[in-house]
Scaffold this motif. Structure first.
Motif, short mmCIF file in Angstrom:
data_model
loop_
_atom_site.label_atom_id
_atom_site.label_comp_id
_atom_site.label_asym_id
_atom_site.label_seq_id
_atom_site.Cartn_x
_atom_site.Cartn_y
_atom_site.Cartn_z
N GLY A 1 -8.86 11.02 -3.20
CA GLY A 1 -8.74 12.26 -2.48
C GLY A 1 -7.36 12.85 -2.65
O GLY A 1 -6.36 12.12 -2.65
N ASN A 2 -7.29 14.16 -2.82
CA ASN A 2 -6.02 14.86 -3.03
C ASN A 2 -6.06 16.21 -2.34
O ASN A 2 -7.14 16.76 -2.08
N SER A 3 -4.90 16.77 -2.09
CA SER A 3 -4.82 18.01 -1.32
C SER A 3 -5.11 19.26 -2.15
O SER A 3 -5.54 20.27 -1.60
N ASP A 4 -4.84 19.21 -3.47
CA ASP A 4 -4.90 20.42 -4.29
C ASP A 4 -3.97 21.49 -3.71
O ASP A 4 -4.32 22.66 -3.59
N THR A 5 -2.77 21.06 -3.35
CA THR A 5 -1.82 21.94 -2.67
C THR A 5 -1.46 23.17 -3.50
O THR A 5 -1.11 23.07 -4.67
N HIS A 6 -1.55 24.32 -2.85
CA HIS A 6 -1.07 25.58 -3.41
C HIS A 6 -0.09 26.28 -2.47
O HIS A 6 0.77 27.03 -2.92
N VAL A 7 -0.26 26.07 -1.16
CA VAL A 7 0.54 26.81 -0.18
C VAL A 7 1.08 25.84 0.88
O VAL A 7 0.78 24.66 0.90
N GLU A 8 1.87 26.40 1.76
CA GLU A 8 2.50 25.66 2.87
C GLU A 8 1.46 24.93 3.70
O GLU A 8 0.38 25.43 3.99
N GLY A 9 1.80 23.68 4.08
CA GLY A 9 1.00 22.94 5.04
C GLY A 9 -0.19 22.19 4.49
O GLY A 9 -0.97 21.62 5.26
N GLN A 10 -0.35 22.15 3.17
CA GLN A 10 -1.51 21.48 2.60
C GLN A 10 -1.23 20.07 2.12
O GLN A 10 -2.13 19.22 2.12
N ILE A 11 -0.02 19.79 1.68
CA ILE A 11 0.25 18.54 0.96
C ILE A 11 -0.08 17.32 1.82
O ILE A 11 0.19 17.28 3.01
N TRP B 1 0.85 -1.18 0.00
CA TRP B 1 0.00 0.00 0.00
C TRP B 1 0.89 1.24 0.00
O TRP B 1 1.76 1.39 0.86
N TYR B 2 0.67 2.12 -0.97
CA TYR B 2 1.48 3.33 -1.12
C TYR B 2 0.60 4.56 -0.98
O TYR B 2 -0.52 4.60 -1.47
N ARG B 3 1.15 5.58 -0.34
CA ARG B 3 0.41 6.82 -0.10
C ARG B 3 0.85 7.89 -1.09
O ARG B 3 2.05 8.11 -1.28
N GLY B 4 -0.14 8.56 -1.70
CA GLY B 4 0.22 9.56 -2.68
C GLY B 4 -0.80 10.68 -2.82
O GLY B 4 -1.99 10.50 -2.52
N ASP B 5 -0.33 11.82 -3.25
CA ASP B 5 -1.15 13.01 -3.46
C ASP B 5 -1.05 13.36 -4.95
O ASP B 5 0.01 13.74 -5.43
N CYS B 6 -2.16 13.26 -5.65
CA CYS B 6 -2.15 13.41 -7.11
C CYS B 6 -2.75 14.73 -7.59
O CYS B 6 -3.23 14.82 -8.72
N HIS B 7 -2.72 15.75 -6.75
CA HIS B 7 -3.21 17.07 -7.16
C HIS B 7 -2.36 18.11 -6.44
O HIS B 7 -2.68 18.51 -5.32
N VAL B 8 -1.29 18.54 -7.10
CA VAL B 8 -0.28 19.39 -6.47
C VAL B 8 0.14 20.49 -7.44
O VAL B 8 0.42 20.23 -8.61
N HIS B 9 0.21 21.73 -6.94
CA HIS B 9 0.63 22.87 -7.75
C HIS B 9 1.89 23.51 -7.17
O HIS B 9 2.00 23.68 -5.96
N SER B 10 2.81 23.86 -8.04
CA SER B 10 4.05 24.49 -7.61
C SER B 10 4.11 25.93 -8.14
O SER B 10 3.15 26.43 -8.74
N VAL B 11 5.25 26.57 -7.96
CA VAL B 11 5.45 27.92 -8.49
C VAL B 11 5.37 27.95 -10.01
O VAL B 11 5.29 29.04 -10.60
N HIS B 12 5.39 26.80 -10.65
CA HIS B 12 5.32 26.75 -12.10
C HIS B 12 3.89 26.92 -12.62
O HIS B 12 3.68 26.92 -13.84
N SER B 13 2.89 26.98 -11.70
CA SER B 13 1.57 27.46 -12.10
C SER B 13 1.17 28.54 -11.10
O SER B 13 1.75 29.62 -11.09
N ASP B 14 0.24 28.26 -10.19
CA ASP B 14 -0.15 29.30 -9.23
C ASP B 14 0.12 28.89 -7.79
O ASP B 14 -0.45 29.46 -6.87
#
Length: 350
Positions: A211-221, A39-52
């Motif tokens: 389920g995914n975090s949709d990370t944009h800022v610190e502390g979301q991932i 079983w592997y844990r992953g977040d498949c909705h992540v944004h970096s400085v290369h978008s917003d």
């Protein structure tokens, strides 16, 4: 869509956090070395400085590891992952998938598992006949199409497309308009997906939840993330596990959940089918990391059983049914305030 070749200057090796780094020309890597079926844990909705997003790929990778994740997917808005931005961060024990968040005029969706430099067109909407072409492009690359945050509270956030052609539904999207990881938008998406399972499973066309975090800022991932059973830590195996529904969603890596069904010695887990041969089915849910809360069991008849977690370390709850009474069974784990802490895809009972 034309694919962009990676320049020769990216073919070297480097080191990051003491881990051996895979050569950039192999990015996305075929597999993370030495990791078998698990079983592997992953977040498949992540944004970096290369978008917003506000975080660099390096910062996101460090935070993903700290959150207990084994993989992430880059999903910049309407663009490919920037060449050279991620390849040097993929290590023996950490997988990075390539993706894109396609922000159309009538809903957003994730293209997961696309090729380096590949871009899926976002200039389409319900009624223009272009969505099937875009979905087929992702499927030809061996990727998955995910309906993202179907009830996001902003213009174009409501997902208006038919789910035909989509592989997965993102029923839990992370911190957005609320300081809580679970909010009303997710409650609506979960209820809608749950209602669709009964008819979809009977026709053999059900779509797993993720389920995914949709990370944009610190502390979301990683808040939340999807826990996937894969034959190895590779792009192909992880996507296959998600596609099959061999997965469940966790609020954080502090939680662990298992769901198994047993009929006369035959056993099946999340995303699998159980041939019951008319026998009674015992369903067992084990929850770690939620000392106070409830487990609810859901079938094609809706929510059929609810029990308080026993409070001990094992956190085991059992319930009985038959295939005649239940076409499938899945669970939701909720905290005392009603917020979801974890939920599973179904076990299908034949």
């Amino acid at each position: 869509m034309e694919r962009v070749a990676l320049p020769a200057r990216w073919l070297g090796r480097t080191f990051f956090g003491g881990q051996r780094i895979l050569s950039s020309y192999t990015f996305p890597p075929v597999r993370a070395v030495g990791r078998g079926a698990a079983w592997y844990r992953g977040d498949c909705h992540v944004h970096s400085v290369h978008s917003d997003g506000e975080l660099t790929p390096e910062e996101l990778t460090v935070q993903a590891r700290a959150a207990g994740l084994d993989f992430i997917a880059t999903t910049e808005h309407n663009s490919a992952a920037s060449p050279g931005a991620w390849g040097h961060l993929a290590a023996d024990d950490f997988l990075i998938l390539l993706g894109e968040e396609v922000t159309t005029k009538t809903g957003h969706w994730l293209a997961l598992g696309i090729s380096p430099g590949e871009i899926v067109d976002w200039n389409h909407q319900v009624g223009d006949g272009l969505i099937d072409h875009c979905l087929n492009q992702v499927h030809r690359a061996g990727g998955l199409c995910v309906a993202a945050h179907p009830h996001a509270p902003y213009p174009s956030g409501d997902f208006m497309f038919s789910l035909r052609g989509f592989d997965v539904v993102e029923v839990w999207n992370g911190l957005w308009t609320s300081h809580q990881p679970w909010n009303a938008d997710n409650e609506a998406a979960l209820a809608e997906w749950g209602r669709s399972l009964a008819s979809d499973i009977h026709t053999g066309s059900w779509r797993p939840a993720m389920g995914n975090s949709d990370t944009h800022v610190e502390g979301q991932i990683g808040i939340p993330h999807t826990v996937v059973f894969a034959e190895e830590l590779s792009a192909g195996a992880v996507l296959a596990g998600i596609r099959a529904g061999r997965s469940w969603i966790a609020e954080s890596a502090d939680l662990d959940v298992s769901l198994v069904a047993n009929a006369g010695g035959r056993v099946a887990g999340v995303g699998e089918r159980l041939a019951t041969h008319g026998r009674q089915v015992e369903v067992q849910a084990a929850v770690r990391g939620v000392p106070v809360g409830t487990v609810s069991f859901h079938t094609d008849r809706g929510k059929v059983h609810r029990a308080s977690l026993p409070g001990d370390e094992a956190g085991v709850v059992r319930w009985g049914t038959t295939a005649g009474n239940s076409a499938f069974v899945r669970i939701e784990v909720r905290r005392p305030d009603g917020h979801v802490a974890a939920l599973t895809n179904p076990i299908i009972l034949n």
